[in-house]
Scaffold this motif. Structure first.
Motif, PDB file in Angstrom:
ATOM      1  N   SER A   1       0.822  -1.216   0.000  1.00 48.31           N
ATOM      2  CA  SER A   1       0.000   0.000   0.000  1.00 48.31           C
ATOM      3  C   SER A   1       0.856   1.266   0.000  1.00 48.31           C
ATOM      4  CB  SER A   1      -0.905   0.015   1.237  1.00 48.31           C
ATOM      5  OG  SER A   1      -1.765  -1.088   1.242  1.00 48.31           O
ATOM      6  N   VAL A   2       2.122   1.144  -0.314  1.00 45.44           N
ATOM      7  CA  VAL A   2       3.042   2.274  -0.263  1.00 45.44           C
ATOM      8  C   VAL A   2       2.609   3.342  -1.264  1.00 45.44           C
ATOM      9  CG1 VAL A   2       5.438   3.010  -0.524  1.00 45.44           C
ATOM     10  CG2 VAL A   2       4.917   0.751   0.418  1.00 45.44           C
ATOM     11  N   SER A   3       2.675   4.595  -0.802  1.00 50.04           N
ATOM     12  CA  SER A   3       2.213   5.712  -1.616  1.00 50.04           C
ATOM     13  C   SER A   3       2.742   7.005  -1.027  1.00 50.04           C
ATOM     14  CB  SER A   3       0.680   5.719  -1.604  1.00 50.04           C
ATOM     15  OG  SER A   3       0.158   6.969  -1.939  1.00 50.04           O
ATOM     16  N   PRO A   4       2.946   8.033  -1.858  1.00 48.64           N
ATOM     17  CA  PRO A   4       3.332   9.330  -1.288  1.00 48.64           C
ATOM     18  C   PRO A   4       2.232   9.911  -0.409  1.00 48.64           C
ATOM     19  CG  PRO A   4       2.862   9.552  -3.625  1.00 48.64           C
ATOM     20  CD  PRO A   4       2.860   8.087  -3.314  1.00 48.64           C
ATOM     21  N   LEU A   5       1.025   9.411  -0.530  1.00 49.38           N
ATOM     22  CA  LEU A   5      -0.066   9.889   0.316  1.00 49.38           C
ATOM     23  C   LEU A   5       0.137   9.472   1.763  1.00 49.38           C
ATOM     24  CD1 LEU A   5      -2.995   9.221  -2.165  1.00 49.38           C
ATOM     25  CD2 LEU A   5      -1.731  11.347  -1.792  1.00 49.38           C
ATOM     26  N   GLY A   6       1.046   8.537   2.004  1.00 55.51           N
ATOM     27  CA  GLY A   6       1.402   8.136   3.357  1.00 55.51           C
ATOM     28  C   GLY A   6       2.130   9.235   4.126  1.00 55.51           C
ATOM     29  N   LEU A   7       2.553  10.277   3.426  1.00 58.71           N
ATOM     30  CA  LEU A   7       3.198  11.392   4.116  1.00 58.71           C
ATOM     31  C   LEU A   7       2.271  12.019   5.152  1.00 58.71           C
ATOM     32  CD1 LEU A   7       5.098  13.158   1.197  1.00 58.71           C
ATOM     33  CD2 LEU A   7       6.004  11.544   2.888  1.00 58.71           C
ATOM     34  N   ILE A   8       0.992  11.777   5.039  1.00 59.07           N
ATOM     35  CA  ILE A   8       0.038  12.278   6.023  1.00 59.07           C
ATOM     36  C   ILE A   8       0.409  11.781   7.422  1.00 59.07           C
ATOM     37  CG2 ILE A   8      -1.622  10.381   5.729  1.00 59.07           C
ATOM     38  CD1 ILE A   8      -3.867  12.465   6.059  1.00 59.07           C
ATOM     39  N   ASN A   9       1.135  10.666   7.491  1.00 57.04           N
ATOM     40  CA  ASN A   9       1.544  10.103   8.781  1.00 57.04           C
ATOM     41  C   ASN A   9       2.996  10.395   9.147  1.00 57.04           C
ATOM     42  OD1 ASN A   9      -0.916   8.782   9.638  1.00 57.04           O
ATOM     43  ND2 ASN A   9      -0.627   7.499   7.833  1.00 57.04           N
ATOM     44  N   ASP A  10       3.729  11.071   8.299  1.00 56.25           N
ATOM     45  CA  ASP A  10       5.131  11.384   8.564  1.00 56.25           C
ATOM     46  C   ASP A  10       5.225  12.776   9.185  1.00 56.25           C
ATOM     47  OD1 ASP A  10       7.889  11.412   8.678  1.00 56.25           O
ATOM     48  OD2 ASP A  10       8.149  11.783   6.529  1.00 56.25           O
ATOM     49  N   THR A  11       4.792  12.902  10.406  1.00 56.13           N
ATOM     50  CA  THR A  11       4.700  14.208  11.060  1.00 56.13           C
ATOM     51  C   THR A  11       6.066  14.843  11.321  1.00 56.13           C
ATOM     52  OG1 THR A  11       4.553  13.105  13.203  1.00 56.13           O
ATOM     53  CG2 THR A  11       2.476  13.699  12.129  1.00 56.13           C
ATOM     54  N   ASP A  12       7.127  14.054  11.312  1.00 59.16           N
ATOM     55  CA  ASP A  12       8.475  14.593  11.529  1.00 59.16           C
ATOM     56  C   ASP A  12       9.203  14.904  10.220  1.00 59.16           C
ATOM     57  OD1 ASP A  12       8.211  14.431  14.295  1.00 59.16           O
ATOM     58  OD2 ASP A  12       8.947  12.366  14.340  1.00 59.16           O
ATOM     59  N   HIS A  13       8.534  14.730   9.080  1.00 61.07           N
ATOM     60  CA  HIS A  13       9.127  14.999   7.759  1.00 61.07           C
ATOM     61  C   HIS A  13      10.417  14.202   7.574  1.00 61.07           C
ATOM     62  CE1 HIS A  13       6.355  18.277   8.291  1.00 61.07           C
ATOM     63  NE2 HIS A  13       7.114  18.801   9.231  1.00 61.07           N
ATOM     64  N   HIS A  14      10.400  12.984   8.041  1.00 60.41           N
ATOM     65  CA  HIS A  14      11.586  12.128   8.043  1.00 60.41           C
ATOM     66  C   HIS A  14      11.903  11.562   6.653  1.00 60.41           C
ATOM     67  CE1 HIS A  14      14.457   9.184   9.609  1.00 60.41           C
ATOM     68  NE2 HIS A  14      13.848   8.296   8.856  1.00 60.41           N
ATOM     69  N   VAL A  15      10.880  11.219   5.910  1.00 63.76           N
ATOM     70  CA  VAL A  15      11.059  10.519   4.633  1.00 63.76           C
ATOM     71  C   VAL A  15      11.426  11.508   3.525  1.00 63.76           C
ATOM     72  CG1 VAL A  15       9.924   9.081   2.892  1.00 63.76           C
ATOM     73  CG2 VAL A  15       9.445   8.719   5.331  1.00 63.76           C
ATOM     74  N   HIS A  16      12.503  11.191   2.802  1.00 62.68           N
ATOM     75  CA  HIS A  16      12.913  11.969   1.625  1.00 62.68           C
ATOM     76  C   HIS A  16      12.407  11.236   0.386  1.00 62.68           C
ATOM     77  CE1 HIS A  16      15.351  14.645  -0.838  1.00 62.68           C
ATOM     78  NE2 HIS A  16      15.697  13.570  -1.542  1.00 62.68           N
ATOM     79  N   LEU A  17      11.871  11.993  -0.577  1.00 64.11           N
ATOM     80  CA  LEU A  17      11.331  11.386  -1.792  1.00 64.11           C
ATOM     81  C   LEU A  17      12.257  11.606  -2.969  1.00 64.11           C
ATOM     82  CD1 LEU A  17       8.785  12.364   0.034  1.00 64.11           C
ATOM     83  CD2 LEU A  17       7.500  11.692  -1.971  1.00 64.11           C
ATOM     84  N   PHE A  18      12.453  10.541  -3.738  1.00 67.31           N
ATOM     85  CA  PHE A  18      13.120  10.608  -5.023  1.00 67.31           C
ATOM     86  C   PHE A  18      12.070  10.275  -6.064  1.00 67.31           C
ATOM     87  CE2 PHE A  18      16.768   9.530  -2.260  1.00 67.31           C
ATOM     88  CZ  PHE A  18      17.623  10.552  -2.617  1.00 67.31           C
ATOM     89  N   LEU A  19      11.785  11.232  -6.936  1.00 71.20           N
ATOM     90  CA  LEU A  19      10.769  11.032  -7.961  1.00 71.20           C
ATOM     91  C   LEU A  19      11.441  10.952  -9.324  1.00 71.20           C
ATOM     92  CD1 LEU A  19       9.454  13.486  -5.858  1.00 71.20           C
ATOM     93  CD2 LEU A  19       7.511  12.395  -6.938  1.00 71.20           C
ATOM     94  N   ASP A  20      11.003   9.995 -10.090  1.00 67.50           N
ATOM     95  CA  ASP A  20      11.503   9.792 -11.434  1.00 67.50           C
ATOM     96  C   ASP A  20      11.122  10.987 -12.306  1.00 67.50           C
ATOM     97  OD1 ASP A  20      12.054   8.880 -13.990  1.00 67.50           O
ATOM     98  OD2 ASP A  20      10.707   7.153 -13.873  1.00 67.50           O
TER      99      ASP A  20
END
Length: 167
Positions: free
Chosen positions: A100-119
């Motif tokens: 179920s991985v999706s960038p919409l999961g950022l709604i739960n990353d309250t610490d802005h921990h995840v960095h995104l690499f987009l093609d």
């Protein structure tokens, strides 16, 4: 963890229009292709990775037809040795289950921990399709609205050439 209702309320609050489609649970691109008829959008493969130390996490979003060559990806991202993050890390940082991985999961990353690499190839699509944090549905939003969504949460991201052009 924020759930589906909070996600849809936030999309509405941000003025992000989306098309929603339910389907049976799908955990792989191969399974998902059976349910894409009528969805006119770029389809994405979303991969959640961690660095060797386990203190950095990355969401890599690429065009769905591309195979992942981890060694090549490590060289392109220049983040050292990478591996797939565990289901526990996926739940902790994005609030989702495997498949179920999706960038919409950022709604739960309250610490802005995840960095995104987009093609960079995703810039060729006006609309993009993702799971809305569950693998029993897909939503389609505009590419610009995806960027607005990411910007709203304040996560860092960059567009990169994630594979050589085969055309």
């Amino acid at each position: 963890m924020r759930g589906q209702q909070e996600l849809y309320e936030l999309l509405d609050k941000l003025g992000i229009r989306f098309d929603y489609r339910e389907h049976p649970p799908v955990a792989t691109i191969e399974e998902a292709t059976k349910h894409w008829k009528g969805i006119h959008a770029g389809r994405c493969k979303n991969i959640f990775l961690r660095n060797h130390k386990g203190n950095r996490h990355y969401l890599v979003i690429l065009e769905h037809l591309r195979d992942l060559n981890m060694r090549d990806l490590e060289q392109r991202l220049r983040q050292g040795k990478l591996s797939f993050a565990s289901p526990e890390r996926l739940k902790k940082y994005l609030g989702v289950e495997p498949g179920s991985v999706s960038p919409l999961g950022l709604i739960n990353d309250t610490d802005h921990h995840v960095h995104l690499f987009l093609d960079k190839k995703l810039l060729n699509f006006d609309r993009l399709s993702f799971h809305p944090n569950v693998n029993t549905a897909s939503i389609t939003i505009s590419r610009d609205d995806l960027i607005r969504f990411i910007d709203f949460f304040g996560n860092s991201y960059e567009f990169l050439d994630l594979y050589d052009d085969l055309e």
